[in-house]
Enzyme design. Sequence first.
Site, PDB file in Angstrom:
ATOM      1  N   PRO A   1      58.955  33.695  35.005  1.00 29.50           N
ATOM      2  CA  PRO A   1      59.147  34.161  33.631  1.00 29.50           C
ATOM      3  C   PRO A   1      60.014  33.218  32.803  1.00 29.50           C
ATOM      4  CG  PRO A   1      59.814  35.824  35.261  1.00 29.50           C
ATOM      5  CD  PRO A   1      59.725  34.497  35.958  1.00 29.50           C
TER       6      PRO A   1
ATOM      7  N   ASP B   1      74.275  42.972  50.999  1.00 25.17           N
ATOM      8  CA  ASP B   1      74.378  41.754  50.201  1.00 25.17           C
ATOM      9  C   ASP B   1      73.333  40.773  50.711  1.00 25.17           C
ATOM     10  OD1 ASP B   1      75.053  39.395  48.886  1.00 25.17           O
ATOM     11  OD2 ASP B   1      77.224  39.738  49.074  1.00 25.17           O
TER      12      ASP B   1
ATOM     13  N   GLY C   1      66.878  43.544  45.244  1.00 29.46           N
ATOM     14  CA  GLY C   1      67.511  43.559  43.918  1.00 29.46           C
ATOM     15  C   GLY C   1      66.933  44.633  43.028  1.00 29.46           C
ATOM     16  N   ALA C   2      66.785  45.848  43.584  1.00 31.18           N
ATOM     17  CA  ALA C   2      66.065  46.915  42.881  1.00 31.18           C
ATOM     18  C   ALA C   2      66.941  47.773  41.981  1.00 31.18           C
ATOM     19  CB  ALA C   2      65.366  47.814  43.904  1.00 31.18           C
TER      20      ALA C   2
ATOM     21  N   PHE D   1      70.458  39.763  33.173  1.00 31.32           N
ATOM     22  CA  PHE D   1      70.547  38.366  33.596  1.00 31.32           C
ATOM     23  C   PHE D   1      71.652  37.610  32.850  1.00 31.32           C
ATOM     24  CE2 PHE D   1      69.409  33.903  33.042  1.00 31.32           C
ATOM     25  CZ  PHE D   1      69.199  33.489  34.347  1.00 31.32           C
TER      26      PHE D   1
ATOM     27  N   ARG E   1      72.941  45.881  46.210  1.00 35.16           N
ATOM     28  CA  ARG E   1      74.330  46.036  46.621  1.00 35.16           C
ATOM     29  C   ARG E   1      74.957  47.346  46.157  1.00 35.16           C
ATOM     30  NH1 ARG E   1      77.190  40.709  44.544  1.00 35.16           N
ATOM     31  NH2 ARG E   1      75.684  41.018  42.869  1.00 35.16           N
ATOM     32  N   ARG E   2      74.343  47.996  45.158  1.00 33.10           N
ATOM     33  CA  ARG E   2      74.959  49.186  44.558  1.00 33.10           C
ATOM     34  C   ARG E   2      74.251  50.448  45.059  1.00 33.10           C
ATOM     35  NH1 ARG E   2      74.913  46.470  38.567  1.00 33.10           N
ATOM     36  NH2 ARG E   2      72.857  45.831  39.349  1.00 33.10           N
TER      37      ARG E   2
ATOM     38  N   THR F   1      67.306  41.364  30.349  1.00 38.41           N
ATOM     39  CA  THR F   1      67.780  42.276  31.394  1.00 38.41           C
ATOM     40  C   THR F   1      69.292  42.070  31.491  1.00 38.41           C
ATOM     41  OG1 THR F   1      67.478  40.609  33.123  1.00 38.41           O
ATOM     42  CG2 THR F   1      65.584  42.052  32.655  1.00 38.41           C
TER      43      THR F   1
ATOM     44  N   TYR G   1      71.343  26.272  38.772  1.00 37.07           N
ATOM     45  CA  TYR G   1      70.388  27.385  38.677  1.00 37.07           C
ATOM     46  C   TYR G   1      68.965  26.848  38.682  1.00 37.07           C
ATOM     47  CZ  TYR G   1      67.680  31.305  36.954  1.00 37.07           C
ATOM     48  OH  TYR G   1      66.720  32.280  36.826  1.00 37.07           O
TER      49      TYR G   1
END
Length: 252
Positions: free
Chosen positions: A183, A60, A9-10, A190, A34-35, A188, A153
């Site tokens: 955290p 993914d 997830g960078a 999020f 994914r991008r 972000t 979640y």
Amino acid sequence: MAKIALITGATAGIGEACAHTFAREGYDLILTGRRMDRLEKLAEELNTRYNVEVAVSSFDIRSREQVVSNLEGLPAQWKKVDVLINNAGLSQGLDPIDKGSFDDWDTMVDTNIKGLLYASKVVSNWMITNGSGHIVNLGSIAGKEVYPNGNVYCATKHAVDALNKGMRADLLPHGIKVSAIHPGMVETEFSEVRFKGDKEKAKKVYDGFEPLRAQDIAETIWFIASRPAHVNINDLLIMPTAQASATNIFRK
């Protein structure tokens, strides 16, 4: 030879901040997400700024086949991973349990739990072969307490908390460190992801107080990862000064 960190997830937020922090400290990096366009842009920036080697892999995290094939497909020299940062995760929706979306639930379970497991299994086996390593799992205050409408979640992050403890016990004989950082509110993408791209709704989440920033978490992860070989930080809860618990926030 430089140490290697693998960050899932960078492409944004905490993952991207971790990439900058570990590159600054001289780590070569494997970045996943994914991008691909974002991964390639970030890799070029890190290489230019910090003169480190960066490998990128776009897949993914929810797909076991994609995780295994892409990671196992890396050249042998990239499998000497010193630090795995299980950062990929998200929240979808903020609905009571009776109104929740099946699709949202599947996305959170598949990303936050299964994706973490897939990456951890592959990389932990590399670490066992290499004789050392450190896995850092991204949890949440939602993994320590529940809050209204957070149901699934919160459940996924409670699972991360439990898996972190299980990994610590299972990998103990191999000398592999395992840590979790939990955290509170971090500004972000999020909330924007949670609210399906509604930027105004996401922005209001942070009104009236100063939340944590992605860099705050990245620096703390670096602290965890940079302790001496005989020191393992099992579990760390980090909050904004204005947030005492999941639901207790002082807003001016």
